[in-house]
Motif scaffolding. Sequence first.
Motif, PDB file in Angstrom:
ATOM      1  N   THR A  50      10.174  93.488  -5.510  1.00  0.00           N
ATOM      2  CA  THR A  50       8.853  94.024  -5.859  1.00  0.00           C
ATOM      3  C   THR A  50       7.927  93.961  -4.648  1.00  0.00           C
ATOM      4  O   THR A  50       7.210  94.932  -4.353  1.00  0.00           O
ATOM      5  N   ALA A  51       7.970  92.844  -3.940  1.00  0.00           N
ATOM      6  CA  ALA A  51       7.102  92.694  -2.763  1.00  0.00           C
ATOM      7  C   ALA A  51       7.445  93.740  -1.701  1.00  0.00           C
ATOM      8  O   ALA A  51       6.546  94.351  -1.106  1.00  0.00           O
ATOM      9  N   LEU A  57       4.657 100.846  -0.111  1.00  0.00           N
ATOM     10  CA  LEU A  57       3.634 101.747  -0.655  1.00  0.00           C
ATOM     11  C   LEU A  57       2.295 101.519   0.049  1.00  0.00           C
ATOM     12  O   LEU A  57       1.593 102.473   0.412  1.00  0.00           O
ATOM     13  N   GLN A  58       1.957 100.243   0.255  1.00  0.00           N
ATOM     14  CA  GLN A  58       0.669  99.931   0.906  1.00  0.00           C
ATOM     15  C   GLN A  58       0.684 100.370   2.364  1.00  0.00           C
ATOM     16  O   GLN A  58      -0.284 100.946   2.848  1.00  0.00           O
ATOM     17  N   ALA A  59       1.819 100.116   3.042  1.00  0.00           N
ATOM     18  CA  ALA A  59       1.902 100.473   4.459  1.00  0.00           C
ATOM     19  C   ALA A  59       1.789 101.983   4.643  1.00  0.00           C
ATOM     20  O   ALA A  59       1.248 102.462   5.639  1.00  0.00           O
ATOM     21  N   ALA A  93      -1.915  94.171  -6.277  1.00  0.00           N
ATOM     22  CA  ALA A  93      -1.754  94.954  -5.047  1.00  0.00           C
ATOM     23  C   ALA A  93      -2.553  96.264  -5.116  1.00  0.00           C
ATOM     24  O   ALA A  93      -2.523  97.066  -4.181  1.00  0.00           O
ATOM     25  N   GLY A  94      -3.238  96.490  -6.246  1.00  0.00           N
ATOM     26  CA  GLY A  94      -4.125  97.656  -6.345  1.00  0.00           C
ATOM     27  C   GLY A  94      -3.509  98.843  -7.063  1.00  0.00           C
ATOM     28  O   GLY A  94      -4.097  99.930  -7.068  1.00  0.00           O
ATOM     29  N   PHE A  95      -2.332  98.667  -7.655  1.00  0.00           N
ATOM     30  CA  PHE A  95      -1.684  99.795  -8.326  1.00  0.00           C
ATOM     31  C   PHE A  95      -1.995  99.775  -9.819  1.00  0.00           C
ATOM     32  O   PHE A  95      -2.390  98.759 -10.371  1.00  0.00           O
TER      33      PHE A  95
END
Length: 316
Positions: A50-51, A57-59, A93-95
Motif C-alpha cells: 500500500t505504501a 501516486l503521490q510522486a 495520504a489524501g486519497f
Amino acid sequence: MTRWLFLLLCLLPFAASAAPPLERTVAVTFDDLPFASVPTEDDGYLEDMTARLLHSLQAEHVPAVGFVNEAKLTRDGILDAGRVGLLRVWLQAGFELGNHTFSHLSLNRVPLAEFEADLLQGETVTLPLMQREGKTLRWFRHPFLHQGTTPEVRAAFRDFLTAHGYVVAPVTVNSPEWVFAAAYARAQAQGDEDAARRIGAAYVPYMQTVFAQAEQLALDLFGRPIAHVLVLHANSLNADHFDALADMLRQRGYRFVTLDDALRDPAYAAPLGASGAEGESWLEGWARQAGLRPPLPPPVPGFVTQWAGTAALRGY
Ligand SMILES: [Zn+2]
C-alpha cells in the motif's frame, strides 16, 4: 515570390507550433481495496505494498479514488485492525475512498434488495473513517461493471443510489490488467523473479495498446478525445509498475485529473441504454448504443495467462 508571401511562409511553422497541444485527461481509480492479487497476505507485505502504491501516486501527482470491499477487512470473520489501517493510510495520504459493495456481488446475478443490503453493509467501516477525515462517502463503483440486466432494475438502483447520496463512478478504460496482476503475484509467490520481471515488462506496453483502442473508439464516437476514467486494482503489480504506467500516459499527452473533473466532460451525459449489462465499460456501452461494435481487448501474451492460471478465471 512577394515579400509578404515569403514572410507568411516563414511564420507558418511558428503559427503551427503555437497551436495548443492535444491534451488528454484521465482519472485513475483502484478497485477491490484494500488489496487484490498479492503474493502474500502478511500484514507487513500489505502495508508495504500500500505504501509503495500510494507513494507512486503521490510522486506522480495523480489524484485517485479507491473502491473498498469491506468483506476483505475481515480475517476469519473478524474485523482486522491492520486491514482497516490500510484504508486509513489511503485517506491520510489524501486519497478518496468509494463503495464497491461489501462482498463484490454482481447486480446482474443477485436480487436488487440483496445487492442494496450488501452495498449498505459496505459502508460500515469506510463511512466513519471518511467522516473522521472530514470526507464524504459518495462514489459507487459497480463490481464487474455489472449494471443490472433490465431497465427496471437499473432505474430502481439509480433511485437507491441517489437516495443514499451516491454518485456512480463510470469506467471508460477497462482491461485485463487483473490477469497480469494475478500472474505477477503468482510468479512472486513462487519466487520466480525472472518471470515476475517479464510479466511486469509486458504490462505497460499492453496498457498502451488498451489506451490506443479507447482513444480511437472515443474519436469514432465523439469526434474528439474524451476525459477517460481508468480502472486498476490495488495489487502488487501496480505497486511496482504504476510509475512506468504514468510515464507512458504522460508521453501520450495525458494529464491526471480528479474523477469530478473527468465527469464534467459532456460525454458522460451520453445515453448508455441497456448495454454494459455484461461488464462492458461506459465507452463500450455508448459505442453499442450508437450502433458501433467495440473492439475486443488486445490479446494478453500467452506466458502471462499461463502464469495467471486459474486465478485469472475467477475475475474481479
Ligand atoms: Zn472489483
